[in-house]
Design a protein around this motif. Structure first.
Motif: not given
Length: 271
Positions: A1-5, A26-38, A45-51
């Motif tokens: 199951m995907d986990e969306v943050v 306040e200026q720190t960027y925490s991007p939308l990340i979809t983690i699919d552990r399966a 790479e799942q983290i780097a690609v959205p950034i």
């Protein structure tokens, strides 16, 4: 199951009572990340690609601060080496700059310099950047044997030796070291205002040709301090001898560039 943050980039507050530490948070960027552990795709790479997508789309502007690897690892529930690898992948592509004690920031757009006879100052302006220069060193001294040979001077003839930092939109881009005969030498003030080739042009000296060698090496401790990188960070190097139309060498250059912000562009043709 995907986990969306989902945590958005927060712009600086207009509250005049806010501390600098709070403003930085306040200026720190925490991007939308979809983690699919399966998935078979590595987690880094799942983290780097959205950034990367956010940077390339312009959603994440140059200079924006990205959350540190510890925060990222805790937020996404991944190992710290995984978060570190994701940020390292972005740094290797020249999309972010990482500095110990400062953090990870998005780099300005990359400068692709064509292989033509032009000054860096001109190339930056044409590419839409605001160039500026800081003169670090300005000295009249005897030429070394190697300099005298390349500039076709008599042994121990006096030359001007200069070192400058070239900035693109206030980001340190290159460390430029040049040696030239005194009769064409510009002043300290001129070098801080316009490019070297413009200084020579103003003296009636036109550069018509040059020989140039391009290479790469790691940054020394001094160079990394000046350019804002870590010691050992790869640098592009350039050695140039420029001549007038009558073949006289009038400029010897030894330059280093940050490849995270800068590259040479070649055009190749078949025989």
């Amino acid at each position: 199951m995907d986990e969306v943050v989902h945590l958005d980039y927060q712009k600086p507050s207009d509250d005049p009572t806010e501390t600098s530490e709070e403003a930085n948070m306040e200026q720190t960027y925490s991007p939308l990340i979809t983690i699919d552990r399966a998935s078979g795709t590595p987690l880094y790479e799942q983290i780097a690609v959205p950034i990367e997508a956010a940077i390339l789309s312009g959603e994440l502007p140059a200079g924006a601060m990205i959350e540190d690897e510890v925060s990222m690892a805790n937020r996404l529930d991944v190992a710290r080496p995984t978060a570190r690898r994701a940020l390292q992948e972005l740094a290797a592509k020249g999309l972010v700059t990482r500095r110990r004690g400062v953090g990870t920031r998005v780099t300005p757009p990359h400068v692709h310099r064509p292989m033509k006879l032009s000054s860096l100052n001109e190339d930056l302006s044409e590419a839409g950047f605001q160039p500026s220069t800081k003169v670090l060193h300005y000295q009249v001294r005897p030429a070394t044997p190697e300099e005298a040979t390349e500039l076709e001077l008599a042994p121990d003839d006096a030359v001007l030796s200069i070192s400058r930092i070239r900035y693109a939109d206030d980001h340190p881009l290159a460390l430029l070291t040049n040696v030239m005969p005194l009769d064409v030498a510009p002043t300290w003030q001129e070098l801080g205002t316009v490019g070297l080739y413009q200084c020579l042009h103003d003296r009636g000296v036109e550069i018509a040709s040059a020989t140039q060698d391009v290479g790469a090496r790691g940054a020394s401790a001094d160079e990394s301090g000046i350019l804002g990188d870590q010691p050992g960070t790869p640098l592009l190097t350039m050695h140039r001898v420029s001549r007038t139309s009558d073949g006289r060498p009038v400029e010897l250059g030894n330059h280093i560039y940050r490849p995270s912000l800068y590259s040479f562009k070649f055009s190749l043709f078949s025989a």
